[in-house]
Scaffold this motif. Structure first.
Motif, short mmCIF file in Angstrom:
data_model
loop_
_atom_site.label_atom_id
_atom_site.label_comp_id
_atom_site.label_asym_id
_atom_site.label_seq_id
_atom_site.Cartn_x
_atom_site.Cartn_y
_atom_site.Cartn_z
N ILE A 1 -0.93 7.50 29.23
CA ILE A 1 -0.67 6.58 30.39
C ILE A 1 0.76 5.14 30.64
N ILE A 2 1.07 5.24 29.42
CA ILE A 2 1.59 4.37 28.54
C ILE A 2 3.42 4.83 29.38
N ALA A 3 3.55 6.41 29.32
CA ALA A 3 5.25 6.84 30.34
C ALA A 3 4.63 7.46 31.03
N SER B 1 6.93 5.52 34.37
CA SER B 1 7.35 6.37 35.46
C SER B 1 8.23 5.71 36.88
N GLN B 2 6.21 5.62 37.28
CA GLN B 2 6.52 4.79 38.20
C GLN B 2 7.12 3.16 38.42
N LEU B 3 7.09 2.99 37.26
CA LEU B 3 8.01 0.94 37.31
C LEU B 3 9.43 2.04 37.75
N VAL B 4 10.26 2.56 37.15
CA VAL B 4 11.22 3.53 37.82
C VAL B 4 11.05 4.78 39.22
N ALA C 1 7.45 1.16 48.44
CA ALA C 1 7.96 0.31 47.12
C ALA C 1 6.76 -0.18 47.07
N PHE C 2 6.38 -0.84 47.64
CA PHE C 2 5.09 -1.76 47.56
C PHE C 2 3.27 -0.98 47.35
N PRO C 3 3.70 0.22 47.82
CA PRO C 3 1.76 1.15 46.59
C PRO C 3 2.33 1.05 45.14
N MET C 4 3.58 1.87 45.35
CA MET C 4 4.26 2.58 44.48
C MET C 4 3.74 0.92 43.20
N LEU C 5 4.41 -0.28 43.74
CA LEU C 5 4.04 -1.29 43.01
C LEU C 5 2.76 -1.59 42.36
N VAL C 6 1.76 -1.72 44.08
CA VAL C 6 1.01 -1.94 43.35
C VAL C 6 -0.79 -1.02 42.45
#
Length: 78
Positions: free
Chosen positions: A6-8, A12-15, A28-33
């Motif tokens: 889950i942390i990995a 990856s989502q943060l990148v 960018a926005f949907p991935m941020l949520v």
């Protein structure tokens, strides 16, 4: 193991969020949520593991088995 995956995924989502923000993408926005939700889930999973280990230690205590070097020596016959 599950918390590590889950942390990995969260990292990856943060990148993806950072790269899509730099590219000016709509993603960018949907991935941020999704990244914020994943960070809550990963924090919960790590805390769950930590609390479970603490409970186990409190219930069962620390098991200490002496090594072979710590055994008493047999009495010598005179």
């Amino acid at each position: 193991m599950r918390a590590g995956i889950i942390i990995a995924l969260t990292l990856s989502q943060l990148v993806v969020v950072l790269l899509s923000t730099l590219a000016g993408s709509w993603l960018a926005f949907p991935m941020l949520v999704a990244t914020l939700a994943s960070s809550v889930v990963s924090t919960w999973s790590v805390l769950d593991i930590w609390v479970t280990r603490q409970q186990w230690r409190q219930r069962h205590g620390v098991v200490s088995v002496p090594s072979s070097a710590a055994r008493e020596r047999p009495l010598r016959r005179s």
